[in-house]
Design an enzyme around this catalytic site. Structure first.
Site, PDB file in Angstrom:
ATOM      1  NE  ARG A 191      14.925 -14.984  -9.046  1.00 44.12           N
ATOM      2  CZ  ARG A 191      15.152 -14.677 -10.265  1.00 44.12           C
ATOM      3  NH1 ARG A 191      14.156 -13.984 -10.602  1.00 44.12           N
ATOM      4  NH2 ARG A 191      16.113 -15.074 -10.859  1.00 44.12           N
ATOM      5  CE  LYS A 243       9.313 -13.668 -12.801  1.00 43.27           C
ATOM      6  NZ  LYS A 243       9.077 -14.633 -11.898  1.00 43.27           N
TER       7      LYS A 243
HETATM    8  N1  PMM Z   1      11.639 -16.133 -11.892  1.00 44.98           N
HETATM    9  C1  PMM Z   1      12.822 -16.127 -12.670  1.00 44.98           C
HETATM   10  C2  PMM Z   1      13.732 -16.705 -12.347  1.00 44.98           C
HETATM   11  N2  PMM Z   1      14.007 -17.559 -11.008  1.00 44.98           N
HETATM   12  N3  PMM Z   1      13.084 -18.120  -9.129  1.00 44.98           N
HETATM   13  C3  PMM Z   1      12.182 -17.806  -8.116  1.00 44.98           C
HETATM   14  N4  PMM Z   1      12.354 -18.419  -6.933  1.00 44.98           N
HETATM   15  N5  PMM Z   1      11.037 -17.260  -8.309  1.00 44.98           N
HETATM   16  C4  PMM Z   1      10.842 -16.577  -9.616  1.00 44.98           C
HETATM   17  O1  PMM Z   1       9.861 -16.027  -9.631  1.00 44.98           O
HETATM   18  C5  PMM Z   1      11.801 -16.576 -10.496  1.00 44.98           C
HETATM   19  C6  PMM Z   1      13.046 -17.316 -10.231  1.00 44.98           C
HETATM   20  C7  PMM Z   1      12.401 -15.383 -14.034  1.00 44.98           C
HETATM   21  O2  PMM Z   1      12.980 -14.251 -13.821  1.00 44.98           O
HETATM   22  P1  PMM Z   1      14.325 -13.687 -14.541  1.00 44.98           P
HETATM   23  O3  PMM Z   1      14.336 -14.091 -15.866  1.00 44.98           O
HETATM   24  O4  PMM Z   1      14.199 -12.041 -14.522  1.00 44.98           O
HETATM   25  O5  PMM Z   1      15.506 -14.097 -13.617  1.00 44.98           O
END
Ligand code: PMM
Length: 279
Positions: free
Chosen positions: A255, A215
């Site tokens: 994640r 992030k």
């Molecule tokens: N961050 C993203 C997308 N989905 N889901 C959960 N549960 N927690 C998160 O911090 C989260 C998520 C955004 O990140 P990406 O674009 O790399 O998927």
């Protein structure tokens, strides 16, 4: 590490525009191949998403989101993988569960489409409710925490209200996981404050999933001397460092995009635990 090690949720973004891997796995075949690689790297769960939530992103149509995720979920679930669907939409959650998803990961915690709670309640899947305030195209407008206790108290209180809504919809408490939502309506300092003080969110009594991977607050931390943020490709070591710390804090899940480095780090922690127990 006390207790069980965290589960590792590998990210499979079937999107043209996600901030970390947008466009890399935008077609079903490459997304499925990527999911299989993440499984080989040690992922416990594959989180398949068809909507980018990067700040400023515009939403795909429901049909587009369905077309992106359903074939990928079907194939990975047929492989025997535990699949999670990263969606805020009830129609997508329902189709994903029918295709074999075992977890609904809703970054809006049921705020974007409250019907999603009914879909979850009528199935036996796990529900991840993340802290969220607004859609990506205007979430930075909501990144203010002037309340007493700041971001930590606000996230705890707002998640507590989501817990009430989720339980009121009939979802069993043992199927609920919470997530502080790093980067969602939060500036860098907010993310660090949450990471430094997960206790109040943990005290709500539910397992925690944390998504710090790649992030932008990590890009800012690792910026060049001239202030240029470190690019996406250079953020995995810092992500892994956080994985170690979060594992020691007892979170339920991590994640991450680079599954192998987090799994390696967890193996190091386990080896140390074993040596301590035997020593
Ligand atoms: N961050 C993203 C997308 N989905 N889901 C959960 N549960 N927690 C998160 O911090 C989260 C998520 C955004 O990140 P990406 O674009 O790399 O998927």
């Amino acid at each position: 590490m006390s207790g069980d090690p965290p589960v590792v949720m590998g990210v499979v973004n079937v999107t043209p525009d996600s901030f970390s891997d947008g466009g890399l796995y935008a077609d079903a075949d490459s997304a499925i191949a990527h999911g299989r690689r993440l499984l080989a790297d040690g992922a416990d769960i594959l989180d398949v998403g068809g909507e980018s939530t990067r700040p400023g992103a515009t939403r795909p149509l429901v049909e587009e989101e369905l077309d992106r995720v359903v074939p990928v979920i079907t194939a990975l679930a047929a492989d025997g993988a535990t699949v999670s669907v990263d969606t805020m939409r009830s129609q997508v959650a329902a189709a994903a569960v029918a295709a074999g998803a075992r977890i609904v990961n809703d970054v809006s915690g049921g705020l974007a489409d409250p019907e999603i709670l009914r879909v979850v309640a009528e199935s036996d899947v796990t529900y991840v409710a993340m802290h969220w305030r607004a859609h990506a195209d205007h979430m930075t407008d909501f990144a203010t925490y002037h309340n007493p206790g700041g971001v930590v108290a606000a996230v705890r209180d707002e998640l507590a209200r989501r817990v009430e809504a989720v339980l009121a919809a009939g979802v069993a408490p043992e199927r609920l996981v919470l997530d502080p939502g790093l980067g969602f309506a939060k500036h860098g300092a907010h993310n660090w404050q949450l990471l430094a003080d997960l206790g109040p969110v943990k005290a709500l009594g539910y397992p925690l999933l944390v998504g710090a991977s790649r992030k932008s607050f990590l890009g800012t931390l690792l910026a060049d001397p001239d202030g240029t943020p470190r690019g996406i490709d250079g953020r995995d070591d810092a992500t892994t460092a956080l994985s170690v710390l979060l594992a020691q804090e007892g979170v339920w899940g991590l994640r991450v995009h680079d599954v192998r480095s987090t799994c390696d780090a967890l193996r190091v922690l386990r080896a140390l635990d074993t040596a301590r127990e035997e020593g």
